[in-house]
Every structure is written in C-alpha cells, then in structure tokens.
Design a protein around this motif. Structure first.
Motif, PDB file in Angstrom:
ATOM      1  N   LYS A 153       0.825  -1.211   0.000  1.00 29.28           N
ATOM      2  CA  LYS A 153       0.000   0.000   0.000  1.00 29.28           C
ATOM      3  C   LYS A 153       0.857   1.259   0.000  1.00 29.28           C
ATOM      4  O   LYS A 153       0.556   2.232  -0.699  1.00 29.28           O
ATOM      5  N   ALA A 154       1.959   1.245   0.756  1.00 24.81           N
ATOM      6  CA  ALA A 154       2.855   2.406   0.802  1.00 24.81           C
ATOM      7  C   ALA A 154       3.539   2.600  -0.547  1.00 24.81           C
ATOM      8  O   ALA A 154       3.671   3.733  -1.036  1.00 24.81           O
ATOM      9  N   ARG A 156       2.428   1.681  -3.452  1.00 23.46           N
ATOM     10  CA  ARG A 156       1.404   2.149  -4.392  1.00 23.46           C
ATOM     11  C   ARG A 156       1.148   3.639  -4.206  1.00 23.46           C
ATOM     12  O   ARG A 156       1.001   4.384  -5.184  1.00 23.46           O
ATOM     13  N   THR A 157       1.150   4.101  -2.970  1.00 25.36           N
ATOM     14  CA  THR A 157       0.937   5.523  -2.687  1.00 25.36           C
ATOM     15  C   THR A 157       2.086   6.371  -3.237  1.00 25.36           C
ATOM     16  O   THR A 157       1.865   7.427  -3.845  1.00 25.36           O
ATOM     17  N   VAL A 158       3.311   5.895  -3.032  1.00 27.49           N
ATOM     18  CA  VAL A 158       4.490   6.602  -3.563  1.00 27.49           C
ATOM     19  C   VAL A 158       4.407   6.697  -5.083  1.00 27.49           C
ATOM     20  O   VAL A 158       4.661   7.751  -5.683  1.00 27.49           O
ATOM     21  N   LEU A 160       1.749   6.587  -7.020  1.00 30.92           N
ATOM     22  CA  LEU A 160       0.688   7.501  -7.437  1.00 30.92           C
ATOM     23  C   LEU A 160       1.122   8.953  -7.297  1.00 30.92           C
ATOM     24  O   LEU A 160       0.818   9.791  -8.168  1.00 30.92           O
ATOM     25  N   LEU A 161       1.843   9.261  -6.228  1.00 35.37           N
ATOM     26  CA  LEU A 161       2.352  10.626  -6.052  1.00 35.37           C
ATOM     27  C   LEU A 161       3.355  10.985  -7.148  1.00 35.37           C
ATOM     28  O   LEU A 161       3.308  12.075  -7.735  1.00 35.37           O
ATOM     29  N   TYR A 198       6.778  -2.897  -9.061  1.00 31.38           N
ATOM     30  CA  TYR A 198       5.470  -3.108  -8.421  1.00 31.38           C
ATOM     31  C   TYR A 198       4.678  -4.186  -9.166  1.00 31.38           C
ATOM     32  O   TYR A 198       4.067  -5.063  -8.552  1.00 31.38           O
TER      33      TYR A 198
END
Length: 375
Positions: A153-154, A156-158, A160-161, A198
C-alpha cells in the motif's frame, strides 16, 4: 501476484524486446523523413500515416524501461552489468568514427571538444537513453531495497504521487512545466522502474487478461492519434496550443504510459510454446536488440542511415501513405537485421576478451564489487 526472478529468459518478453526496438527504428525513420506533422507543418496523407504509426510505436521506450525494471528489481545489483554496458557503448562510439574515417567520410568529432562525445558518451549524452539508463542502474539497488521493504500500500501511494507530478500534471497542462523533461531523463526512468517492480511483485489485476491489455494498448494509441490530429488542426487554424500539440508524443504523457503498460502486460500474459521456433528466435535475437539502438543512433550514423536506406526503398512521397507504411516496415526490419548481426559479432569478440581476462585483476575487482551487493 508475486513472481520470482527466472534464470531462463522469458520468450514472450524477449519477443517484446525485439518488437520495441523495431518500433524505435520506425520512430526515428518517421522523424528523420519529416513524415510526422509538427506544429506549423502542413498535414499531408503521409503525415497522417506517419502520425498513426508514431502513435502505436511511441510506447517503445517506456516498454524497454519497464522490461528492465521488471527483471532488474528481482536480482542483486551488479557493478559488472554497468561495466559491460559501458564497454558496449564505447565499442561503438570509438570504433564507428574510425571506420567512417578510413572510408573517407567526415565524422562529428573533428576537434577535441566534439571528440568528447566519443570518449564520454554518458556525460555528453551521446545517447540520451544510455545516459538516463546508466543513472537508473546506479539508483537500482536503492529502489530494490525500497520495493522489498515498503508494504504494498505504501509503495502504491508513492507511485501515485510520483505519477501525479511527472505524468498526470504535464498531460493536462497547456504550457510546459519547468520541471518537465518530456520523459527524456533518468527521473522518468526511475518512476518506470518502480512501476515495473510493483507489477513484478503485486501484478496489475485489471491487466492480467491479454484481451483487456491489448484493448488498453490499442485504445491508448488511437486516443493519442486522435489528440495529435485534433490539436494539430486547432494549431493550424488558430496558432494556439503549439506546445500542447506535441504532448501526445512525450514519453511521460498519460496515454503513452497507459499504452506501454497495455503492451507490456499483453506480452507478459502471453506464453510462447517452449521449443517452438518463435521462442527460440526471440531468445536468440533479443540480446542484440540494444546493439541496434547503439549503432543506428551513433552520432556519426544517425543522420546518414535514412539516406542509405532510401537508396533501397526510395524517397518518401507526400501523397503515398500506403507506400510509406511499407517503407517504414522494410526499413525497420533491414536496419534491425543488419545492426543485430553486427552486434552478434561484437558479442563474440567480447566473449573472447572476457575469457582472456577471467583471471585478471580487473575481473577479480568486479567480482568483489558484485559480492558487496549479493550479501
């Protein structure tokens, strides 16, 4: 869906590597023959065809980096890998001008300042792709550590940013952003590397089906072409959006990224039958695909090979789009075949030299350096 590193080359991905390099040659041919309408250019039948081919081939560079990130993120970093790549690059940057000079042709490096492009190809961006790729390799052990340590999840967040700032914003901005390099830089390569890592570790659920992956690729390319034509027409009539008319063909544009992901995931889902001709061909030829790039984009060759090819295929005619399509195909195949054959000879030479250096201090130093990252 996590996938372990595989020692044997995956035939479908090797076929994709060949396909991507054929696309790269096609892109360069279209660009150097003036068959792609730039802002201010008149649209002709050949330029409509050139834009269509470009729309389907522009994903090639992103695909090539995705392939690298997909596999390199699963194996330990090796200093020797970067050394071998630099040796291959220097082989062509130093040898080609000597051959051309011996043949009585002019070369780029007529003085000491221009000759630096031969001896310092990474720092001088002799090949912009190599400069970005080498820096990506240098960052790869840090990226691999992040991929392994961060929860899904972390990570994926990185991602997306990063994609928001490097891809999404530039894709909707009508003016060029100061930080945007249009994908011609190692920063964009780092994003693609993380994205491929990923995919290797977690997969992309929506693109696990080959039909859906093909649909995403085709739709992204058709949307790119539609934008290209519409924006060019607006620019032609109003003079506005001259920068934005070029955005669909930037490597870090959103449609270019989705198209690359669709094509990559399509080949990732394919499984060529083992011991088939296609699988054997892909594994045999793909290792020489990068040599195709290094040869036809060498600084003394890049503006000549199209002229040489046109003695065989003829010059581009503005009113003959189907003929141009055939010229692009024949040129891409012939350039790939000739350059791959040259790189095969180079690889045999390098193997001989490698065997001679096996017990040398250089080889020992490289083994020690590789061992540092294998622990």
């Amino acid at each position: 869906m996590s996938e372990p590193a595989q020692k044997r080359r995956i035939a479908s991905i090797e076929l994709l590597r060949i396909t991507a390099m054929l696309m790269v040659v096609a892109l360069h041919y279209i660009s150097k023959t003036g068959a792609l309408a730039l802002p201010g250019d008149e649209m002709t039948p050949v330029r409509y065809m050139g834009g269509l081919i470009e729309s389907f081939c522009i994903v090639a560079v992103n695909v090539y980096v995705l392939i690298s990130g997909y596999f390199l993120s699963a194996v330990p970093f090796k200093v020797s890998r970067g050394v071998r790549l630099l040796a291959q690059v220097l082989f062509y940057t130093l040898l080609i001008p000597l051959v051309l000079k011996a043949a009585g042709l002019e070369i780029y490096g007529q003085d000491v300042w221009k000759a630096a492009a031969y001896f310092l190809p990474v720092s001088t961006e002799h090949y912009w792709f190599v400069s970005a790729y080498i820096l990506m390799l240098a960052f790869s052990p840090l990226l691999n550590a992040a991929v392994e340590k961060l929860p899904g999840k972390a990570l994926r967040t990185v991602l997306l940013l990063l994609l928001f700032f490097t891809c999404f914003l530039k894709s909707i901005s009508p003016v060029q952003l100061v930080t945007d390099r249009m994908g011609y830089d190692f920063g964009w390569f780092l994003v693609l590397y993380l994205l491929a890592a990923y995919i290797r570790k977690y997969g992309l659920r929506r693109l696990e089906d080959p039909v859906r992956a093909a649909f995403v690729y085709i739709c992204s390319c058709l949307a790119t072409y539609g934008l290209h034509v519409c924006l060019h027409m607006v620019n032609e009539k109003t003079g506005a959006l001259s920068y934005y008319a070029t955005v669909p063909f930037h490597y870090n544009s959103l449609l270019c990224l989705t198209g690359a992901l669709g094509l990559f995931c399509l080949f990732r889902c394919l499984r060529l039958r083992e011991n088939s001709f296609a699988a054997a061909f892909a594994r045999a030829v793909a290792p020489y695909a990068f040599g195709v790039y290094l040869i036809h984009e060498q600084i003394d060759i890049r503006d000549r090979w199209v002229i040489w090819m046109q003695t065989l295929t003829g010059k581009v005619q503005a009113g003959a789009p189907l003929r141009f399509l055939g010229q692009v195909f024949v040129t891409a195949v012939l350039v790939f075949a000739c350059c791959a054959l040259i790189d095969y000879v180079r690889s045999r030479l390098f193997r001989t030299v490698s065997r001679c250096l096996r017990g040398s201090r250089i080889a020992a130093a490289l083994r020690k350096a590789d061992a540092l990252f294998a622990k």
